[in-house]
Design a protein around this motif. Structure first.
Motif, PDB file in Angstrom:
ATOM      1  N   SER A  37      34.683  48.427  44.584  1.00 55.62           N
ATOM      2  CA  SER A  37      34.396  47.114  45.159  1.00 55.62           C
ATOM      3  C   SER A  37      34.878  47.055  46.591  1.00 55.62           C
ATOM      4  O   SER A  37      35.917  47.595  46.939  1.00 55.62           O
ATOM      5  CB  SER A  37      35.080  46.019  44.343  1.00 55.62           C
ATOM      6  OG  SER A  37      36.477  46.186  44.330  1.00 55.62           O
ATOM      7  N   SER A  38      34.081  46.401  47.410  1.00 58.97           N
ATOM      8  CA  SER A  38      34.484  46.168  48.785  1.00 58.97           C
ATOM      9  C   SER A  38      33.877  44.849  49.222  1.00 58.97           C
ATOM     10  O   SER A  38      32.964  44.320  48.593  1.00 58.97           O
ATOM     11  CB  SER A  38      34.021  47.313  49.705  1.00 58.97           C
ATOM     12  OG  SER A  38      32.615  47.401  49.696  1.00 58.97           O
ATOM     13  N   GLY A  39      34.352  44.295  50.292  1.00 53.62           N
ATOM     14  CA  GLY A  39      33.820  43.025  50.752  1.00 53.62           C
ATOM     15  C   GLY A  39      34.306  42.748  52.154  1.00 53.62           C
ATOM     16  O   GLY A  39      34.873  43.618  52.808  1.00 53.62           O
ATOM     17  N   GLN A  40      34.069  41.549  52.630  1.00 60.05           N
ATOM     18  CA  GLN A  40      34.470  41.209  53.975  1.00 60.05           C
ATOM     19  C   GLN A  40      35.737  40.362  53.959  1.00 60.05           C
ATOM     20  O   GLN A  40      35.899  39.463  53.137  1.00 60.05           O
ATOM     21  CB  GLN A  40      33.351  40.448  54.688  1.00 60.05           C
ATOM     22  CG  GLN A  40      32.190  41.351  55.120  1.00 60.05           C
ATOM     23  CD  GLN A  40      31.253  40.620  56.063  1.00 60.05           C
ATOM     24  OE1 GLN A  40      31.102  39.415  55.975  1.00 60.05           O
ATOM     25  NE2 GLN A  40      30.646  41.355  56.968  1.00 60.05           N
ATOM     26  N   MET A  41      36.628  40.686  54.890  1.00 62.92           N
ATOM     27  CA  MET A  41      37.828  39.876  55.048  1.00 62.92           C
ATOM     28  C   MET A  41      37.482  38.650  55.892  1.00 62.92           C
ATOM     29  O   MET A  41      36.383  38.539  56.438  1.00 62.92           O
ATOM     30  CB  MET A  41      38.927  40.723  55.704  1.00 62.92           C
ATOM     31  CG  MET A  41      39.406  41.872  54.808  1.00 62.92           C
ATOM     32  SD  MET A  41      40.731  42.839  55.546  1.00 62.92           S
ATOM     33  CE  MET A  41      39.804  43.861  56.684  1.00 62.92           C
ATOM     34  N   ALA A  42      38.433  37.735  56.024  1.00 64.77           N
ATOM     35  CA  ALA A  42      38.177  36.470  56.714  1.00 64.77           C
ATOM     36  C   ALA A  42      37.732  36.676  58.160  1.00 64.77           C
ATOM     37  O   ALA A  42      36.946  35.895  58.686  1.00 64.77           O
ATOM     38  CB  ALA A  42      39.440  35.606  56.670  1.00 64.77           C
ATOM     39  N   ASP A  43      38.223  37.745  58.803  1.00 64.47           N
ATOM     40  CA  ASP A  43      37.851  37.984  60.199  1.00 64.47           C
ATOM     41  C   ASP A  43      36.557  38.763  60.341  1.00 64.47           C
ATOM     42  O   ASP A  43      36.179  39.164  61.442  1.00 64.47           O
ATOM     43  CB  ASP A  43      38.987  38.709  60.934  1.00 64.47           C
ATOM     44  CG  ASP A  43      39.313  40.062  60.325  1.00 64.47           C
ATOM     45  OD1 ASP A  43      38.621  40.471  59.373  1.00 64.47           O
ATOM     46  OD2 ASP A  43      40.270  40.702  60.806  1.00 64.47           O
ATOM     47  N   GLY A  44      35.867  39.032  59.222  1.00 58.07           N
ATOM     48  CA  GLY A  44      34.576  39.706  59.277  1.00 58.07           C
ATOM     49  C   GLY A  44      34.636  41.211  59.150  1.00 58.07           C
ATOM     50  O   GLY A  44      33.619  41.875  59.020  1.00 58.07           O
ATOM     51  N   ARG A  45      35.830  41.770  59.197  1.00 60.28           N
ATOM     52  CA  ARG A  45      35.947  43.219  59.048  1.00 60.28           C
ATOM     53  C   ARG A  45      35.653  43.630  57.610  1.00 60.28           C
ATOM     54  O   ARG A  45      35.839  42.861  56.677  1.00 60.28           O
ATOM     55  CB  ARG A  45      37.354  43.696  59.433  1.00 60.28           C
ATOM     56  CG  ARG A  45      37.672  43.625  60.911  1.00 60.28           C
ATOM     57  CD  ARG A  45      39.085  44.121  61.175  1.00 60.28           C
ATOM     58  NE  ARG A  45      40.063  43.290  60.482  1.00 60.28           N
ATOM     59  CZ  ARG A  45      41.309  43.679  60.230  1.00 60.28           C
ATOM     60  NH1 ARG A  45      41.712  44.893  60.596  1.00 60.28           N
ATOM     61  NH2 ARG A  45      42.146  42.874  59.606  1.00 60.28           N
ATOM     62  N   GLN A  46      35.190  44.861  57.453  1.00 60.42           N
ATOM     63  CA  GLN A  46      34.880  45.364  56.119  1.00 60.42           C
ATOM     64  C   GLN A  46      36.166  45.782  55.397  1.00 60.42           C
ATOM     65  O   GLN A  46      37.023  46.474  55.968  1.00 60.42           O
ATOM     66  CB  GLN A  46      33.946  46.586  56.213  1.00 60.42           C
ATOM     67  CG  GLN A  46      33.304  46.983  54.904  1.00 60.42           C
ATOM     68  CD  GLN A  46      32.212  46.018  54.477  1.00 60.42           C
ATOM     69  OE1 GLN A  46      31.786  45.185  55.261  1.00 60.42           O
ATOM     70  NE2 GLN A  46      31.771  46.135  53.236  1.00 60.42           N
ATOM     71  N   GLN A  47      36.297  45.332  54.167  1.00 57.43           N
ATOM     72  CA  GLN A  47      37.446  45.721  53.355  1.00 57.43           C
ATOM     73  C   GLN A  47      37.034  46.900  52.484  1.00 57.43           C
ATOM     74  O   GLN A  47      36.051  46.834  51.766  1.00 57.43           O
ATOM     75  CB  GLN A  47      37.898  44.561  52.476  1.00 57.43           C
ATOM     76  CG  GLN A  47      39.131  44.876  51.633  1.00 57.43           C
ATOM     77  CD  GLN A  47      39.582  43.677  50.824  1.00 57.43           C
ATOM     78  OE1 GLN A  47      38.864  42.688  50.743  1.00 57.43           O
ATOM     79  NE2 GLN A  47      40.754  43.761  50.247  1.00 57.43           N
ATOM     80  N   VAL A  48      37.772  47.978  52.564  1.00 60.51           N
ATOM     81  CA  VAL A  48      37.389  49.197  51.872  1.00 60.51           C
ATOM     82  C   VAL A  48      38.479  49.623  50.900  1.00 60.51           C
ATOM     83  O   VAL A  48      39.663  49.600  51.235  1.00 60.51           O
ATOM     84  CB  VAL A  48      37.130  50.345  52.890  1.00 60.51           C
ATOM     85  CG1 VAL A  48      36.656  51.600  52.158  1.00 60.51           C
ATOM     86  CG2 VAL A  48      36.107  49.914  53.918  1.00 60.51           C
ATOM     87  N   GLU A  49      38.077  50.002  49.712  1.00 54.24           N
ATOM     88  CA  GLU A  49      39.029  50.490  48.723  1.00 54.24           C
ATOM     89  C   GLU A  49      39.595  51.838  49.170  1.00 54.24           C
ATOM     90  O   GLU A  49      38.895  52.654  49.762  1.00 54.24           O
ATOM     91  CB  GLU A  49      38.333  50.656  47.370  1.00 54.24           C
ATOM     92  CG  GLU A  49      37.809  49.363  46.764  1.00 54.24           C
ATOM     93  CD  GLU A  49      38.882  48.565  46.075  1.00 54.24           C
ATOM     94  OE1 GLU A  49      39.966  49.133  45.825  1.00 54.24           O
ATOM     95  OE2 GLU A  49      38.652  47.381  45.806  1.00 54.24           O
ATOM     96  N   GLU A  50      40.852  52.068  48.882  1.00 55.52           N
ATOM     97  CA  GLU A  50      41.493  53.338  49.218  1.00 55.52           C
ATOM     98  C   GLU A  50      40.948  54.456  48.333  1.00 55.52           C
ATOM     99  O   GLU A  50      40.742  54.270  47.130  1.00 55.52           O
ATOM    100  CB  GLU A  50      43.002  53.218  49.019  1.00 55.52           C
ATOM    101  CG  GLU A  50      43.774  54.479  49.360  1.00 55.52           C
ATOM    102  CD  GLU A  50      45.255  54.325  49.088  1.00 55.52           C
ATOM    103  OE1 GLU A  50      46.003  55.292  49.344  1.00 55.52           O
ATOM    104  OE2 GLU A  50      45.653  53.248  48.614  1.00 55.52           O
ATOM    105  N   ILE A  51      40.701  55.605  48.926  1.00 52.77           N
ATOM    106  CA  ILE A  51      40.244  56.754  48.155  1.00 52.77           C
ATOM    107  C   ILE A  51      41.340  57.187  47.192  1.00 52.77           C
ATOM    108  O   ILE A  51      42.505  57.297  47.570  1.00 52.77           O
ATOM    109  CB  ILE A  51      39.880  57.931  49.087  1.00 52.77           C
ATOM    110  CG1 ILE A  51      38.662  57.587  49.943  1.00 52.77           C
ATOM    111  CG2 ILE A  51      39.596  59.201  48.266  1.00 52.77           C
ATOM    112  CD1 ILE A  51      38.350  58.628  50.997  1.00 52.77           C
TER     113      ILE A  51
END
Length: 413
Positions: A37-51
């Motif tokens: 799962s990933s999504g956008q943080m409040a500032d618009g940056r992409q939130q990425v799961e750690e490998i």
């Protein structure tokens, strides 16, 4: 070793090949699905799961080890990070009450400090008291008596994606021994730091050796788990046997992701730059040119006494992983590539340049070059003055064929 990393909801379907041990028939593939799962943080940056590596995906494989006598093939790269704590997989297994019985170590040994090609003796792990069986030298394939009493074998080594990096050769022999002894094998997968690159000449069968066992290009662009599935599926093991193979996949990983190795995979690959340049500079192992063994910039520079002095020089001296480095104590002239841009293909420009600037070209290549290249053609092309573009064009049929074959074994996008 002739010696290296690699956001929107993504569904990974992991095909885990399971095959019979002593027969050639293939059981239905085991399929596991992993959701990231990933999504956008409040500032618009992409939130990425750690490998997470296969070893850290332990909820998938620890139940498979319950009540079993377990052997493990690993070295210093087999690490697990849980709750901020990083430890060797052997120590992790002990803490989880896994019935670990033996450690099998590849080239460079269990702690990863031995020279390339150095004879590694059997021994005992000082921390756990477990016996260590060397899988280098004359004993590349575990003997039946060494596997006696083992119910399941676990494989966890960090590969760097090059045909001549011998951990995939060790994997071949491990799989073959497991198939013959009907022992299941679990591969704990890890990202390939050069996972986005498929390039180089394809090995010709007559040039097979421990630094190139299969008819693949120099850079194969697969994780070691994917590669194991290919070994099984293409029936490359002796007499076409197939092992009972399960691959525990990495989580949140895509092939083109940059990946920093938390620990060097072998003594002469000290950082990301060396790992990235490894496949391109390793060809110098088959010439009279040093690639930096015996310096602090292994696989990040090249030079020889026979090259012109253009202002850069180094002198190889004994150090960890190179007790007797090529051209020891000799001043070598060449290039420092430690700050060079990251390569995205197998580069020939440095090899071609060194050959063209060498005074006595008859002494430039040694027989080992053919084993590294996997073909006599590359040396012939360079000696004939072919351009890099012409040489690269000759690789295309082999690369196209390999890419088509490997598709069915890929786990990651």
């Amino acid at each position: 070793m002739v010696f290296s990393l690699s956001k929107n909801t993504v569904l990974f379907s992991f095909v885990l090949i399971a095959a019979c041990g002593k027969t050639a028939s293939v059981e239905k593939s085991k399929v596991e699905s992993q959701k990231t799962s990933s999504g956008q943080m409040a500032d618009g940056r992409q939130q990425v799961e750690e490998i997470k590596t296969g070893a850290e995906n332990y909820e998938k494989y620890l139940p498979m080890l319950n009540g079993k006598a377990v052997g493990i093939v690993t070295n210093q790269t087999g690490i697990v990070t849980t709750d901020g704590k990083t430890e060797n997989l052997v120590d992790f297994f002990i803490s989880k009450k896994v019935g670990l019985k033996k450690i099998f170590a590849p080239e460079h040994g269990f702690r990863g400090t031995a020279d390339a090609g150095e004879l590694i003796k059997d021994g005992k792990d000082t921390r756990t008291g477990l016996p260590i069986i060397s899988l280098y030298g004359d004993n590349k394939k575990p003997k039946p008596e060494q596997l006696a009493g083992i119910d399941v074998l676990v494989f966890d080594l960090q590969d760097v994606g090059a045909r001549f990096y011998t951990y995939i050769s060790s994997l071949h022999y491990i799989m073959e021994a497991c198939a013959e002894q009907n022992i299941p094998l679990i591969i704990l997968d890890r990202p390939n730091p050069n996972g986005g690159i498929v390039d180089g000449p394809t090995l010709e069968k007559e040039n097979s050796s421990f630094v190139g066992m299969h008819q693949i290009p120099v850079l194969h662009g697969m994780t070691i788990g994917e590669y194991g599935q290919m070994i099984n599926g293409e029936k490359w093991l002796k007499n076409g046997v197939q092992c009972k193979l399960t691959v525990i996949p990495c989580l949140n990983y895509k092939r083109d992701m940059p990946y920093h190795l938390p620990i060097k995979p072998s003594p002469n690959l000290p950082n990301d730059q060396a790992i990235n340049l490894y496949a391109s500079l390793c060809f110098f192992e088959g010439t009279n040119v040093s690639l930096g063994r015996g310096t602090s910039k292994q696989f990040q520079l090249y030079g020889s006494p026979d090259l012109p002095n253009t202002g850069f020089s180094f002198t190889p001296m004994p150090n960890e992983g190179a007790k007797e480095p090529p051209l020891k104590d000799k001043v070598c002239y060449g290039e420092d590539l430690s700050e060079a841009p990251k390569v995205k293909q197998l580069e020939l420009k440095w090899l071609i340049k060194a050959y063209s600037e060498t005074k006595d070209k008859s002494k430039f290549f040694i027989p080992f070059f053919t084993k590294l290249a996997g073909t006599k053609t590359l040396q012939q092309q360079i000696e004939a003055g072919k351009s890099e573009a012409e040489i690269r064009a000759s690789w295309k049929p082999g690369l196209d064929s390999f890419k088509k074959m490997r598709k069915k074994y890929l786990i990651y996008e």
